[in-house]
Every structure is written in C-alpha cells, then in structure tokens.
Scaffold this motif. Sequence first.
Motif, PDB file in Angstrom:
ATOM      1  N   PRO B 160      42.611  29.774  43.271  1.00 32.39           N
ATOM      2  CA  PRO B 160      43.434  30.421  42.249  1.00 32.39           C
ATOM      3  C   PRO B 160      42.637  30.609  40.965  1.00 32.39           C
ATOM      4  O   PRO B 160      41.649  29.893  40.728  1.00 32.39           O
ATOM      5  N   LEU B 161      43.064  31.579  40.163  1.00 31.90           N
ATOM      6  CA  LEU B 161      42.313  31.905  38.958  1.00 31.90           C
ATOM      7  C   LEU B 161      42.210  30.727  38.000  1.00 31.90           C
ATOM      8  O   LEU B 161      41.201  30.546  37.335  1.00 31.90           O
ATOM      9  N   ASP B 162      43.274  29.897  37.915  1.00 34.94           N
ATOM     10  CA  ASP B 162      43.250  28.792  36.957  1.00 34.94           C
ATOM     11  C   ASP B 162      42.779  27.492  37.613  1.00 34.94           C
ATOM     12  O   ASP B 162      42.818  26.433  36.996  1.00 34.94           O
ATOM     13  N   GLY B 163      42.373  27.568  38.883  1.00 36.07           N
ATOM     14  CA  GLY B 163      41.870  26.380  39.557  1.00 36.07           C
ATOM     15  C   GLY B 163      42.947  25.370  39.933  1.00 36.07           C
ATOM     16  O   GLY B 163      42.656  24.325  40.513  1.00 36.07           O
ATOM     17  N   ARG B 164      44.193  25.663  39.622  1.00 42.49           N
ATOM     18  CA  ARG B 164      45.285  24.708  39.878  1.00 42.49           C
ATOM     19  C   ARG B 164      45.876  25.002  41.260  1.00 42.49           C
ATOM     20  O   ARG B 164      46.717  25.888  41.419  1.00 42.49           O
ATOM     21  N   ILE B 165      45.414  24.260  42.256  1.00 42.85           N
ATOM     22  CA  ILE B 165      45.882  24.502  43.625  1.00 42.85           C
ATOM     23  C   ILE B 165      47.132  23.689  43.931  1.00 42.85           C
ATOM     24  O   ILE B 165      47.461  22.736  43.227  1.00 42.85           O
ATOM     25  N   ARG B 227      47.915  37.698  36.923  1.00 42.12           N
ATOM     26  CA  ARG B 227      47.607  39.105  37.191  1.00 42.12           C
ATOM     27  C   ARG B 227      47.212  39.787  35.881  1.00 42.12           C
ATOM     28  O   ARG B 227      46.211  40.514  35.827  1.00 42.12           O
ATOM     29  N   ILE B 228      47.961  39.518  34.839  1.00 42.06           N
ATOM     30  CA  ILE B 228      47.651  40.127  33.537  1.00 42.06           C
ATOM     31  C   ILE B 228      46.290  39.630  33.047  1.00 42.06           C
ATOM     32  O   ILE B 228      45.501  40.393  32.474  1.00 42.06           O
ATOM     33  N   GLN B 229      46.007  38.347  33.299  1.00 38.21           N
ATOM     34  CA  GLN B 229      44.698  37.801  32.918  1.00 38.21           C
ATOM     35  C   GLN B 229      43.575  38.615  33.579  1.00 38.21           C
ATOM     36  O   GLN B 229      42.589  38.974  32.927  1.00 38.21           O
ATOM     37  N   GLN B 230      43.751  38.899  34.872  1.00 41.10           N
ATOM     38  CA  GLN B 230      42.742  39.689  35.573  1.00 41.10           C
ATOM     39  C   GLN B 230      42.573  41.048  34.914  1.00 41.10           C
ATOM     40  O   GLN B 230      41.452  41.535  34.723  1.00 41.10           O
ATOM     41  N   GLN B 257      49.965  33.162  25.763  1.00 39.23           N
ATOM     42  CA  GLN B 257      48.741  33.051  24.973  1.00 39.23           C
ATOM     43  C   GLN B 257      48.812  31.844  24.040  1.00 39.23           C
ATOM     44  O   GLN B 257      47.865  31.057  23.952  1.00 39.23           O
ATOM     45  N   GLU B 258      49.952  31.689  23.406  1.00 39.41           N
ATOM     46  CA  GLU B 258      50.141  30.598  22.443  1.00 39.41           C
ATOM     47  C   GLU B 258      49.974  29.242  23.114  1.00 39.41           C
ATOM     48  O   GLU B 258      49.401  28.311  22.539  1.00 39.41           O
ATOM     49  N   LEU B 259      50.475  29.150  24.358  1.00 40.05           N
ATOM     50  CA  LEU B 259      50.424  27.856  25.051  1.00 40.05           C
ATOM     51  C   LEU B 259      49.122  27.680  25.831  1.00 40.05           C
ATOM     52  O   LEU B 259      48.937  26.677  26.515  1.00 40.05           O
ATOM     53  N   GLY B 260      48.262  28.672  25.790  1.00 39.40           N
ATOM     54  CA  GLY B 260      46.961  28.512  26.428  1.00 39.40           C
ATOM     55  C   GLY B 260      46.910  28.903  27.900  1.00 39.40           C
ATOM     56  O   GLY B 260      45.938  28.601  28.592  1.00 39.40           O
ATOM     57  N   THR B 263      44.152  33.680  28.347  1.00 36.40           N
ATOM     58  CA  THR B 263      42.985  33.659  27.461  1.00 36.40           C
ATOM     59  C   THR B 263      42.618  35.095  27.105  1.00 36.40           C
ATOM     60  O   THR B 263      42.241  35.874  27.976  1.00 36.40           O
ATOM     61  N   VAL B 264      42.755  35.420  25.851  1.00 38.77           N
ATOM     62  CA  VAL B 264      42.500  36.789  25.425  1.00 38.77           C
ATOM     63  C   VAL B 264      41.167  36.859  24.683  1.00 38.77           C
ATOM     64  O   VAL B 264      41.008  36.214  23.653  1.00 38.77           O
ATOM     65  N   PRO B 265      40.200  37.603  25.219  1.00 37.76           N
ATOM     66  CA  PRO B 265      38.925  37.764  24.509  1.00 37.76           C
ATOM     67  C   PRO B 265      39.194  38.296  23.104  1.00 37.76           C
ATOM     68  O   PRO B 265      40.062  39.165  22.930  1.00 37.76           O
ATOM     69  N   PRO B 266      38.448  37.780  22.112  1.00 36.82           N
ATOM     70  CA  PRO B 266      38.696  38.173  20.728  1.00 36.82           C
ATOM     71  C   PRO B 266      38.575  39.696  20.553  1.00 36.82           C
ATOM     72  O   PRO B 266      37.660  40.306  21.111  1.00 36.82           O
ATOM     73  N   GLY B 267      39.504  40.250  19.830  1.00 40.83           N
ATOM     74  CA  GLY B 267      39.448  41.676  19.517  1.00 40.83           C
ATOM     75  C   GLY B 267      39.952  42.578  20.618  1.00 40.83           C
ATOM     76  O   GLY B 267      40.016  43.795  20.444  1.00 40.83           O
ATOM     77  N   LEU B 268      40.308  42.016  21.766  1.00 38.19           N
ATOM     78  CA  LEU B 268      40.728  42.856  22.894  1.00 38.19           C
ATOM     79  C   LEU B 268      42.098  43.503  22.636  1.00 38.19           C
ATOM     80  O   LEU B 268      42.295  44.682  22.881  1.00 38.19           O
ATOM     81  N   LEU B 269      43.030  42.671  22.149  1.00 35.48           N
ATOM     82  CA  LEU B 269      44.391  43.172  21.945  1.00 35.48           C
ATOM     83  C   LEU B 269      44.485  43.928  20.631  1.00 35.48           C
ATOM     84  O   LEU B 269      44.027  43.450  19.592  1.00 35.48           O
ATOM     85  N   VAL B 270      45.091  45.093  20.695  1.00 35.85           N
ATOM     86  CA  VAL B 270      45.327  45.854  19.472  1.00 35.85           C
ATOM     87  C   VAL B 270      46.766  46.368  19.513  1.00 35.85           C
ATOM     88  O   VAL B 270      47.422  46.303  20.558  1.00 35.85           O
TER      89      VAL B 270
END
Lengths: 541, 541
Positions: B160-165, B227-230, B257-260, B263-270
């Motif tokens: 899984p993307l977050d490693g939490r199996i 999915r959104i992370q991808q 995002q707030e709860l971690g 993970t949003v790369p800096p500057g990506l969201l506008v």
Amino acid sequence: MVALGGLGEIGRNMTVFEHAGRLLIVDCGVLFPEEHQPGVDVILPDFTSIRDRLDDVEAIVLTHGHEDHIGGVPYLLRERPDIPLVGSKLTLAFIDAKLKEHRIRPVKVEVSEGDELAFGPFDCEFVAVNHSIPDSLAVAIRTAAGLVLHTGDFKMDQFPLDGRITDLRAFARLGEEGVDLFLTDSTNAEVPGFTTSEGELVPAIETVFRTAPRRVIVSSFASHVHRIQQILDVAHAHGRKVAFVGRSMVRNMGIAQELGYLTVPPGLLVDMKALEKLPADRVCLVCTGSQGEPMAALSRMANRDHVIRITEGDTVLLASSLIPGNENAVYRVINELTRWGANVVHKGNAKVHVSGHASAGELAYCYNVVRPRNVLPVHGEWRHLKANADIAVRTGVHPRGVVIAEDGVVVDLVDGRVRITGKVPAGNVYVDGMTVGGATEAHLRDRRTLANEGVISVVAIVDADTGLLAEEPDFLARGFVHDEATFEDVVPLIEKALAKAAEEGVGGAVQLEQLIARAVGTWANKTYRRSPMIIPIVVDA
Amino acid sequence: MVALGGLGEIGRNMTVFEHAGRLLIVDCGVLFPEEHQPGVDVILPDFTSIRDRLDDVEAIVLTHGHEDHIGGVPYLLRERPDIPLVGSKLTLAFIDAKLKEHRIRPVKVEVSEGDELAFGPFDCEFVAVNHSIPDSLAVAIRTAAGLVLHTGDFKMDQFPLDGRITDLRAFARLGEEGVDLFLTDSTNAEVPGFTTSEGELVPAIETVFRTAPRRVIVSSFASHVHRIQQILDVAHAHGRKVAFVGRSMVRNMGIAQELGYLTVPPGLLVDMKALEKLPADRVCLVCTGSQGEPMAALSRMANRDHVIRITEGDTVLLASSLIPGNENAVYRVINELTRWGANVVHKGNAKVHVSGHASAGELAYCYNVVRPRNVLPVHGEWRHLKANADIAVRTGVHPRGVVIAEDGVVVDLVDGRVRITGKVPAGNVYVDGMTVGGATEAHLRDRRTLANEGVISVVAIVDADTGLLAEEPDFLARGFVHDEATFEDVVPLIEKALAKAAEEGVGGAVQLEQLIARAVGTWANKTYRRSPMIIPIVVDA
C-alpha cells in the motif's frame, strides 16, 4: 443521408438515404427508456422529416431481427403499410411475427448474401455479416452519387457456430471498387482487441451442465439462436430434456427451428408437464428474463411468482450480457435466486457470454480492408462514435472524411466528399400505453417531480362575494410525507394570501389557484425541503 | 448480536453486540436509494430495537470514515447525543466534520491499531486494516461469551502507498487465542483471485499526465486519500499545479492534509484564480462527481453548468469505481464530456481503478490464518454473503458454523456455537427532505405509480339533494398524456355512476369519491392502457 436514430444512443437505429428525390431506409428500431423516462414503453425515431414523403420511400432494408433495428417498423407501417420490407429469411420471419400482433401484413422482399437488387435509384448488394442473431446482413448501396457500405451490427467471429462469417472478401471487393462512405457499428469501438468467439463459451457451459446437481435453468435473449443452440447441444449431451419458457422464447425458437436456424435433436424438447415428471438432474429450462425484466419468467421465478419454484440445488445460468442500466434489476434477481438456494452462474463469475459486436481490433481490419474515402460511425453513444472515429483516422482515413454526426444531422456526399448540410427533427417519440408521441418532455418532467416529490391537491371553496375561504380547504397528498396534522399550518397561509388578494381586488379562479399553489409550495419547501406538485382547485360558493 | 444493516445490501452497515445487558455498536452507516425509491435522500438502519435501550449503549465503534459506515451516526446521536464515538484519528475527523453540519458535538475516543480498551463488558482491541480510505481498523471484541473479530471493510494490499498493511500477524495471534465468531467483508467474495495493488495504477495515471495536451481533470471519491495522493504526486512530477473542486473534496483533503494523511508538495496546490492564469498543460483539477451525481462538479462541467468549461483537448480521468446502478448517469457524463472534445479515461478503457475490498483469494488467506469457529459474512448482498460463506466452508470451517443472516436476524454465541435465536425490525428508514422515517413503502409505491402513470384530479360538484352532478366536473392531469378533449368521454361515465348510486341510495362524499375514482380509472385503463392515480374530490352544492 440522415440518421433519425442510433447516433448518440444505442437503439432506435434508422438511417434514411436520399437520391434523385427517392428515399431508402435502413432499419427502423426502438430504444428502451432509461430510469429518468418513467412510464415510457419504448422510444421511436421521429418520423416528422419523412412523414410528407412516405410515398418517396422505395423500401426499408432490415439488416437483422433485433428490436433496436426492427421494433419501429409497425409504427412506420401504420403511416404507410405498403412500404416493402427487405431482409433475410429469419429477419423477415421475426418482423412478420411482430407485425401480426399489430395486424399488419407487410410487403416482403427476401434477400440473401450475394443478392443484388435495385430499389428505385438504389442498387443494393447484400453481404453476410456475423452477429448475435443469425442471418444478419450488411448492405452496399450504389447510386450515381457513389458507393455506400453500411455494416449493420456485426462482429468478425472467425469460427462462428453456423460457419457463416462476416464476408471480408466482399468488403475487400467493394473496397477495390471504392467505398465513398462507410457506416460502421461503434458499439464496442472502446473495447481493445478482438471479440471472443462464441464457441469459446463451450467449456463454461459444459462445466455448468456437468456439475449441476439438480435442474439447470438458462436465461438468454430470445433472439440469440446460436447461444440457445449451444445450450440445447450441451443439454442433449448430458442427457437432459429441455423446455422453453416465456412467450418470446417459445415463439422465436419455434420460428428458428421451422426455418432451419435451430437444430433440435429428436426428443430433446418436451413440454412443461412432461418435464415435471423427470428427475431434477435430467431437466433443463430455457427462459426469458436475462435483463431482470420484471414480467419475464426469470424475475417471476426469483419472486416466487411462477409455476417453476426455485429450490436448493437448482443452477441458474445467465448466458447473456448485462446491458448498462439493468444492473440493479439483474442483481436483484440474482440475489433472490441465491436466497432460494440456487447457484447462479453469470458473466460476472464465469465465461458464459461474448458480445455480438466488433471490438477495436476487428474495426481496424475492416478499415484497412475497405479503405473508405469517408466514414460515419453509427450505432453508439458519443463515446462509442468517437472511439470508432479515432480508429478510422488511425488506419489512415483522412480526418476530414470522418464525420461524427448526431441523430438528425444531414450528411451529403458530393464529389466523393462528405459534408454536413443541415438538420432535421430527431427528438424522442415516446410510446406510452396507447399513445404514440403524445408524451412530451414536459410530461416526463412532471412525472419525475411526482416521483421525487409527490403531489398535494388542495380544494378551496371560496366565497364568491368576499374572495375568502368559505370553509376549511381539503388537502389530499400522495407520495408526499404527511400526517393528520400536517396541513393545519398551511391554512392560515392560504387565508393570508386570499385576504391580500381580496384587498388588492385580485380575483378569478385561475389567479386564486396560482396564489394557493404558491402558498402551499413555499410552505412545503420551507417546512419539509420538498417541492411537491401542487394541484390547486378553487370552487366558488 | 444483530445487524441492523449491511446484510443483504451494500450500505447502512450497523452491527449491535449485546453482553450482560449492555450494547456495543460497530458502525452506523447509510444506504443510497435505488431508482425504485424515488425522492429518498438516504436510507438508515431501523433503530427501533435499540431505541428503548440507548442508555445501555457503551459506545459506537467506527471502523472507517466511509458514508456507509458513519453516515447514520448523526441520526442516532439525535436520539442520544452522548454516546461515545470510538475510531481512528481520520475517521473521527470525518465524522466530526459531518456532525458539525448537524450541530452535534460528539464524545470522541480516539484509538489506533494495537490499542486495547474496555467499553463496559466489551474489551476491544483494534487491528490495522488496509482499505480505500486511510486509517481503517478491524476490531476484536472480547467478552465472557467469547472472542469476536470484525474485519470492517478491508483488503490485503501487500504494497500500500502508506505502508500500512492489514495486520495479518494480529489476525494470526487472535486465531491462536481462538476466534469464536469472525465477521468478514463480503463485497468482493465473488471475485476470484486477489485485488490489485493501488500502486499498480501508476503506469496508467502516468500515461494520462504524460500525454494530455491540455488540462487534466481528475474525478475520484472525496475520501480516497491515497488515490488523490497518487494524482498529486504524478501532477507534481509533470509540472502541473492542482486545485481541488467540489465542497466535499476541498473539505476532506483539507482534513487529510492537516492530519498528515495527505502529503502535498510545497507550491503544488493553488486556488482556481491562480490556476486559470496558467497555461492549460500546467493545470490539473481534482473534483467530485465520479459517480455521475447530478449536482457534483463533474456532471455540471459535462452540462456546461460550471465555471470550468470543458474544451477540445482536455483530458478527464475518472479514477474511481463504477457503483452498480450508476452506469447510466456516469455514461451520460462521459458522453457529454466527449462531445465537448474531452478525452475521457476511465476504468472501462484504462487501468485507473482498483477495488478497496478483499477478493476471494485474500478471504481464503484470512480464514486459513484465523481458523475461526464460526463465521458470519457481512457487508454484502445475498450473492456476496453466499460466496463468502462458500469460501469459509472450503477452508474448513464447519458448515454449521457458517451463518448467512439477514438484517435483523439475532445470532447468539453460546458455548462457542452460533445460533439464530430471533428477529428484530430491520426495515428501511427513509430520510426524505426534513423527515426521517416518515416515508413508508406505501409512499414509494404511490410515487412509482405517479411516475409511471401520472395523476388525474377530478373535482365533482354534486347536488346535495339529487346526488347528481351540479355542473361539469373539473379535470386536471399531470404526467398523464391527454389533450383538450380527452376527458369529454369520461363525464357520461361519472354521470352514470352517480345516477346508479342515487338510485340505490348510496351517498356520502367518501363513497361518491370512490365511485368516481373507479369510473375514471376504468376508463383510463380501457382507453389508454394506463393506470394513473386518481384523486377524486366531491364538493356538495
């Protein structure tokens, strides 16, 4: 030419070709309504643009016997009964049975692959194609304007059960001659690769019959003669007797057998009475209802509303597609059958269905063999037409020669080039009970409101002198959630509205009814967040 | 224990465990209505059987934050607001946002995998599971009666993307201890093999971003954080900026995002304004509406009813499942987007979605690791429950220990054996505008009739002395096809019915209304083959 149906939807296929003032129609089918079209039985093409020109129609060519290609014929023949129907033997037999119900005796012209026949200025040549019903035809139409090739519905099964393959040699020959306009089936243009051969279903069907401990109940389309042939053969090999269940299944298989399209091993078919006396593991029923149609045999079995009672150990085989929009209905049937103890085998859990339409790979072969000058994808929603157009372009057809047109768009072929030259009416014509074309979009909008919001009828007896309520109004609500006391609060609002109207000198039943409707509507929205249809009636006292 | 929802349907999951007079609830979700339930917003479990015992409820354990597991909580908390809600950090954040809209401030107990906590006589242990929303939990419940393990919704993505199996080691440890009752997710039990890993979508998503000539518009579930992370990662890698569109998408991604969890790369969201200034090939929009919901962003774009106007060269990616029943709505959206010139990539033509539920292969692993004494398949229609039960039996669970129960069936665990011991009410509770439970099956039946047949209201002013019509009746029809003259023929029938009644001495508004309804109904059926709802109103003159 103009398509009055089939472009932008899967259903009510109908294309009208015009040359030298004469018309040739290819197919005339129905479309089945979606859930947002309640109360509609079927949807027809709009005949408006040809209604005044029915005498110019040379013939209707029917490519094959599916409802979405022949279902509209009775309605068109009501307007001019003697338009010749041109089709293969099985196609004409199916339309004939249908017309009998409508008490119409058509003029029929039977054709086979290889035949060439002129209908007025239209020289037609018929080409064998393979589809999910036997005896399907493509048609090549030659006029002074050029050569048009219309595939009808087709796929290119290289090992069909009856050995009758799509005649790619004829396509090639026509291609050599020069096809000016190629109309091709778009249904599976989004599907990559090739449609699996019908014969590859044998292992899965075999497994069902080999492992079924008790009865086998098969449901499929009543026109899918080859699929039923497979079922009969496998049932026979496993020592089971077969009965057909459901009016259209019995009728169509009777026709198919009589005309030699269905080969029934001697003694295989028995009637229900004889079948009931056999042990369960020697029984096979073949019935209608594979799309979850509520009145068909299989749904009624699922609801215990049929003489055949599903019991523990029965096996039900849905040897059919799942048409989009029918999922909930079909899954309901599967759930109920499972609950009664049946093991349900369907395309979701076994390889028991293949499509009747050419996939992207087959379409590419066609384009490369025909090398048409112009292409008009037919038989599909927008996404299908677009996918088909993309394949044409990829095989080298010039993008300017690939036209995505919707129903009603008039496409002309001049000097070997296609051009969009106009638009004719091509809206939905609804068959609704006994009325044809009476139901409008406004009716459907009302029905959706009635369904989602319900209706409140308000009868207000108004004193003719004062313009005020003479007594408490009567409320009657249906489909709108209310209890005894619900409408108490709305009476003062109506009183207030009437008092204001009286003060301002507003009168007349229609005006007062509008005021009352508005008062009740506003109240319902505020109090219940609902917008029921309000039927206000003002009676003078 | 008893399930008040989720057994025999996919949705409104709710299981109630009872021990020593105390109750523990696992999940409390909503079910979305089907097309035969018009006007219904959502469907709740029936709380009747616990309504008098709400003070006995120790807690509600929420396995994860999907609507079909948490959507019913506001309605239950209306009845007792201080029932503690137990769940993981993200689950509680999602339910909290939802409860804020209902103005409820819940009592919350945050837990993580590995935590052990007692709620009255219920010793709960929480186990990490992997699903299509982060932070999902299974729950093991220990009481003096035995050990119950409830998987919640889960799959076993090994990468899984977050490693939490899904914590199979914990399942094994609980198995060693001895699981008396195992409740397992049945959603994909019919699907053979293993659910594909989320990570395997990368190539298809990459291809979309690499080849899109202009904007990329992605639609997915607003809760599918991975999915959104991808999408964000791939957009970032291709130098595109991203904006979220649609209320629930903006809200949920803000929380994640707030709860971690995101993970949003800096500057990506506008914001939309900034996005509009960028060249089209540097733009990515992430929006709601992947199921064709008419009010969601994507449907509105398809209908040109949104500030974002789809144009030639836009690419739309539906990175989502297609929930059965939504096909027509989704295909309508795809067709419209295609018509505006968009290239639409969806699970039908690319590998852009994997399920969030364990397939048959994964379920077999679970059974073999846990080796439960008894099994109760949950979260599924009958066909799913049955398929899951069959897997349990194939892995060696004794058939007597595998129970297929429906909503409302009470299952007891006594001396390590399950027994069905009763039944409680578990019908559909409809939320309909502002009313909860007000809409009944009778209302829905009326609505279906109104939708399919329309309504005719008839107002007859009847002379109190003679019992005959004092004037021509008023007709008002909606959704029923008619023209000006339609009702002329029915007046004599009403006159006849009233005359007969007068002759026989039958009177009273209710009786006369019934007679009139019957006369109009019979006429409509005979003349139009339609059965509209008749609303007759008799007014004395």
